[in-house]
Design a protein around this motif. Structure first.
Motif, short mmCIF file in Angstrom:
data_model
loop_
_atom_site.label_atom_id
_atom_site.label_comp_id
_atom_site.label_asym_id
_atom_site.label_seq_id
_atom_site.Cartn_x
_atom_site.Cartn_y
_atom_site.Cartn_z
N HIS A 19 -35.19 55.86 82.93
CA HIS A 19 -34.37 56.95 83.46
C HIS A 19 -33.00 56.91 82.78
O HIS A 19 -32.39 55.85 82.65
CB HIS A 19 -34.20 56.82 84.98
N PRO A 20 -32.49 58.04 82.33
CA PRO A 20 -31.24 58.06 81.56
C PRO A 20 -30.02 57.57 82.33
O PRO A 20 -29.00 57.24 81.71
CB PRO A 20 -31.09 59.53 81.16
N ASP A 21 -30.10 57.50 83.66
CA ASP A 21 -28.95 57.04 84.45
C ASP A 21 -29.03 55.56 84.82
O ASP A 21 -28.13 55.04 85.48
CB ASP A 21 -28.84 57.85 85.74
N VAL A 22 -30.10 54.90 84.41
CA VAL A 22 -30.31 53.50 84.81
C VAL A 22 -29.86 52.55 83.70
O VAL A 22 -30.28 52.68 82.56
CB VAL A 22 -31.78 53.23 85.17
N LYS A 23 -29.02 51.59 84.08
CA LYS A 23 -28.57 50.56 83.15
C LYS A 23 -29.47 49.33 83.22
O LYS A 23 -29.93 48.82 82.19
CB LYS A 23 -27.12 50.18 83.46
N GLU A 24 -29.72 48.82 84.44
CA GLU A 24 -30.61 47.68 84.65
C GLU A 24 -31.42 47.88 85.91
O GLU A 24 -31.00 48.59 86.83
CB GLU A 24 -29.81 46.37 84.76
N ARG B 131 -26.67 51.49 88.09
CA ARG B 131 -26.56 52.77 87.37
C ARG B 131 -25.59 52.66 86.20
O ARG B 131 -24.69 51.81 86.20
CB ARG B 131 -26.09 53.87 88.33
N LYS B 132 -25.75 53.55 85.24
CA LYS B 132 -24.80 53.63 84.15
C LYS B 132 -23.47 54.17 84.66
O LYS B 132 -23.40 54.81 85.72
CB LYS B 132 -25.34 54.53 83.03
N HIS B 133 -22.43 53.89 83.90
CA HIS B 133 -21.09 54.31 84.29
C HIS B 133 -21.03 55.83 84.51
O HIS B 133 -21.57 56.60 83.71
CB HIS B 133 -20.10 53.91 83.20
N ASN B 134 -20.41 56.23 85.60
CA ASN B 134 -20.21 57.64 85.98
C ASN B 134 -21.47 58.34 86.47
O ASN B 134 -21.44 59.55 86.76
CB ASN B 134 -19.60 58.46 84.83
N SER B 135 -22.60 57.63 86.58
CA SER B 135 -23.82 58.26 87.10
C SER B 135 -23.67 58.50 88.61
O SER B 135 -23.12 57.68 89.35
CB SER B 135 -25.03 57.36 86.87
N THR B 136 -24.18 59.63 89.06
CA THR B 136 -24.12 59.98 90.49
C THR B 136 -25.51 60.14 91.09
O THR B 136 -25.64 60.62 92.22
CB THR B 136 -23.32 61.28 90.69
N ILE B 137 -26.54 59.77 90.36
CA ILE B 137 -27.90 59.94 90.89
C ILE B 137 -28.06 59.14 92.19
O ILE B 137 -27.56 58.03 92.32
CB ILE B 137 -28.97 59.51 89.86
N GLY B 138 -28.76 59.72 93.15
CA GLY B 138 -28.97 59.07 94.42
C GLY B 138 -30.22 58.20 94.43
O GLY B 138 -31.12 58.36 93.59
N ALA B 139 -30.28 57.31 95.40
CA ALA B 139 -31.40 56.38 95.50
C ALA B 139 -32.72 57.10 95.74
O ALA B 139 -33.75 56.78 95.13
CB ALA B 139 -31.13 55.36 96.61
N LEU C 203 -29.18 50.73 95.36
CA LEU C 203 -28.19 50.84 94.29
C LEU C 203 -27.15 49.72 94.44
O LEU C 203 -26.56 49.54 95.50
CB LEU C 203 -27.50 52.20 94.34
N LEU C 204 -26.95 48.94 93.37
CA LEU C 204 -26.01 47.81 93.38
C LEU C 204 -25.03 47.93 92.22
O LEU C 204 -25.35 48.53 91.18
CB LEU C 204 -26.77 46.49 93.26
N GLU C 205 -23.84 47.35 92.42
CA GLU C 205 -22.85 47.31 91.34
C GLU C 205 -23.24 46.28 90.29
O GLU C 205 -22.99 46.44 89.10
CB GLU C 205 -21.47 47.00 91.91
N ASP C 206 -23.85 45.18 90.74
CA ASP C 206 -24.31 44.14 89.82
C ASP C 206 -25.37 43.32 90.54
O ASP C 206 -25.53 43.42 91.77
CB ASP C 206 -23.16 43.24 89.38
N PHE C 207 -26.11 42.51 89.79
CA PHE C 207 -27.11 41.62 90.36
C PHE C 207 -26.53 40.21 90.48
O PHE C 207 -25.67 39.82 89.68
CB PHE C 207 -28.36 41.56 89.47
N PRO C 208 -27.01 39.44 91.44
CA PRO C 208 -26.68 38.01 91.42
C PRO C 208 -27.31 37.38 90.19
O PRO C 208 -28.46 37.67 89.86
CB PRO C 208 -27.29 37.49 92.72
N ARG C 209 -26.55 36.53 89.50
CA ARG C 209 -27.05 35.95 88.25
C ARG C 209 -26.75 34.46 88.22
O ARG C 209 -25.78 33.98 88.81
CB ARG C 209 -26.40 36.63 87.05
N SER C 210 -27.58 33.75 87.48
CA SER C 210 -27.35 32.33 87.24
C SER C 210 -26.30 32.18 86.15
O SER C 210 -25.88 33.16 85.52
CB SER C 210 -28.65 31.66 86.81
#
Length: 510
Positions: free
Chosen positions: A424-429, A450-458, A481-488
């Motif tokens: 999907h063009p609005d998905v970053k990860e 989501r990619k920066h400035n994307s407004t697509i809803g869940a 929808l999350l701002e970031d994932f928990p990462r090691s």
């Protein structure tokens, strides 16, 4: 066979070649060897001897690189620990590794003070800090006063321990993975050949060098006498600028770094014109991102699938076009099998557990013989990952056994769904995992950045994905929808941390 002797050799035969670049420091091999020797002599003066464990809790810095080599020179064992660790968890690993010396920084020394009573093996004069006013021995004062001459020779054979690296804990409690001097020597020779490195190569690394993936290119760099450019942390703009400034040729990156670089406003093929190899490691890079990278930077992409415990396959840059979905083949001296639940070899195209052996397989988990016996059987390392080989013997990664979702009795592989979500063009990860369902037992959920400035809803994104999956069993119940994932520390996405709250009593009625 002492890994520390590599620096000694280069100090003699290519003393003026740049060994390390870190921030504003440019250190030749002669200077670097002298710094390593000073630390080695400090440790000897404190009573550290062959086989003793020296723990480090440091960010990316020159002192950590010096520790890796100084500890090796005197035959001690390096135990690099992450600064993400705290409290009882940190104390547990230091006791588990039987560490008797600690090197940290002034900032982290405060954390150590709180757990000192839990560290009976570390004497008061074995706490060293790279910064002042920590109440510890001062690294810089100690090394400035120490001899720069080679430390007393210590006889090292291949089976002697070099390091204990703790697993990231993505699938459970961390385990101390042992590597010997022989294992690390194989990293030097096998990976330098694999990535076509030379003494004139410039390796740039922006991830944590506590993570074992860093050793895949760091060890070959010091083996060859190449230049190792270490960044304090990953920032796409700083990374791209450093690549251009240093004329970097090789880099090992986790998927989140590659994605961040590709989406940076500063990204350009021109800034990376010197790059000969970018290898992804640590987690699968989804095909959408591979295609984006190889379109913008053709002919430089490698992919490494592997375990810190010691088995790898590598997709060579010349094999990407015919096998873009593959994670490659075993290097020379390695063997690969795919086995079913009964331990029998599977046929090409059949999914089973990935099993392998080769010269970098660990001798075991430190002080955990039962866990070792369950992971390494008759010399074969059982990965816990699912995959298959095609008719040409190329490995295709399906998913981790523990991430497998069984929905209504049907096996659902999260990676298959993730490959669709990231289109999907609005998905970053994206990260897909199973959550409880009273109807199906488990059902897939997709966490999305989501990619920066994307407004697509869940809900809109959920519908889009479910229109494109192959069957009903792959339909996701919802998108979060999350701002970031928990990462090691290694940059791996910790699905377990996202999944656990759903399994702690919440019953999703789908």
């Amino acid at each position: 066979m002492n890994i520390g002797s590599l620096i000694t050799r280069h100090a003699q035969y290519r003393p003026h070649h740049t060994a390390v670049v870190f921030e504003d420091q440019r250190i030749s091999y002669r200077e670097f060897n002298e710094r390593v020797n000073r630390l080695a002599n400090v440790l000897l003066g404190l009573g550290v001897r062959k086989g003793d464990k020296v723990a480090t809790i440091l960010p990316n810095c020159v002192e950590l690189l010096e520790s890796y080599l100084a500890v090796a020179k005197i035959g001690a064992v390096i135990v690099p620990l992450s600064q993400l660790l705290r409290g009882n968890g940190l104390a547990t690993l230091m006791r588990d590794s039987e560490s008797t010396t600690l090197i940290t920084d002034a900032h982290f020394a405060i954390e150590i003070d709180a757990i000192r009573p839990q560290l009976p093996l570390i004497a008061a004069d074995r706490y060293i800090s790279t910064g002042p006013d920590a109440g510890f021995l001062d690294y810089r004062i100690l090394t400035a006063a120490a001899s720069a001459h080679e430390p007393a020779r210590v006889d090292i054979v291949g089976d002697d321990l070099y390091n204990i690296i703790y697993s990231s804990g993505t699938t459970g409690l961390p385990k101390g993975i042992v590597h010997t001097h022989f294992v690390r020597s194989m990293y030097c020779s096998i990976f330098s050949s694999t990535f076509r490195m030379t003494p004139e190569s410039v390796v740039i690394h922006a991830g944590s060098i506590v993570f074992n993936g860093a050793f895949v290119m760091m060890m070959p760099a010091f083996f060859l006498g190449a230049t190792f450019v270490l960044m304090k942390q990953f920032d796409p703009e700083s990374f791209l600028a450093a690549c251009e400034r240093e004329r970097a040729t090789h880099s090992m990156m986790v998927p989140s770094q590659i994605i961040g670089m590709l989406h940076s406003p500063a990204f350009s093929a021109e800034s990376l014109r010197s790059i000969e190899a970018i290898c992804t490691v640590g987690a699968p890079l989804h095909l959408e991102h591979k295609q984006n990278l190889t379109q913008k930077l053709p002919g430089i992409f490698y992919e490494l699938y592997g375990l810190t415990e010691g088995f790898v396959t590598i997709l060579d840059k010349f094999d990407y076009d015919p096998k873009p979905g593959s994670v490659g083949v075993p290097p020379p001296f390695f063997e690969l099998r795919i086995v079913d639940d009964d331990g029998k070899d599977s046929k090409p195209g059949e999914v089973g557990e990935i099993v392998g052996r080769g010269p970098i397989v660990m001798p075991g988990y430190y002080n955990q013989p039962e866990l070792t016996a369950g992971a390494v059987i008759d010399g074969w390392l059982y990965s816990g990952d699912l995959g298959y080989v095609d008719e040409d013997g190329f490995l295709f990664l399906v998913d981790r056994k523990k991430d497998l979702i069984i929905s209504g009795g049907v096996n659902v592989y999260p990676k298959d769904i993730e490959e669709i979500v990231v289109q999907h063009p609005d998905v970053k990860e994206a990260a897909v995992f199973g959550i409880p369902s009273s109807k199906w037992g488990e059902t897939p959920l997709a966490a999305v950045i989501r990619k920066h400035n994307s407004t697509i809803g869940a809900e809109e994104l959920c519908n889009w994905v479910n229109e494109r999956v192959e069957g009903k069993h792959q339909r996701i119940c919802k998108v979060v929808l999350l701002e970031d994932f928990p990462r090691s520390t290694a940059g791996k996405t910790l699905k377990r941390e996202m999944r656990e709250p759903y399994w702690a009593g919440l019953d999703v009625r789908i």
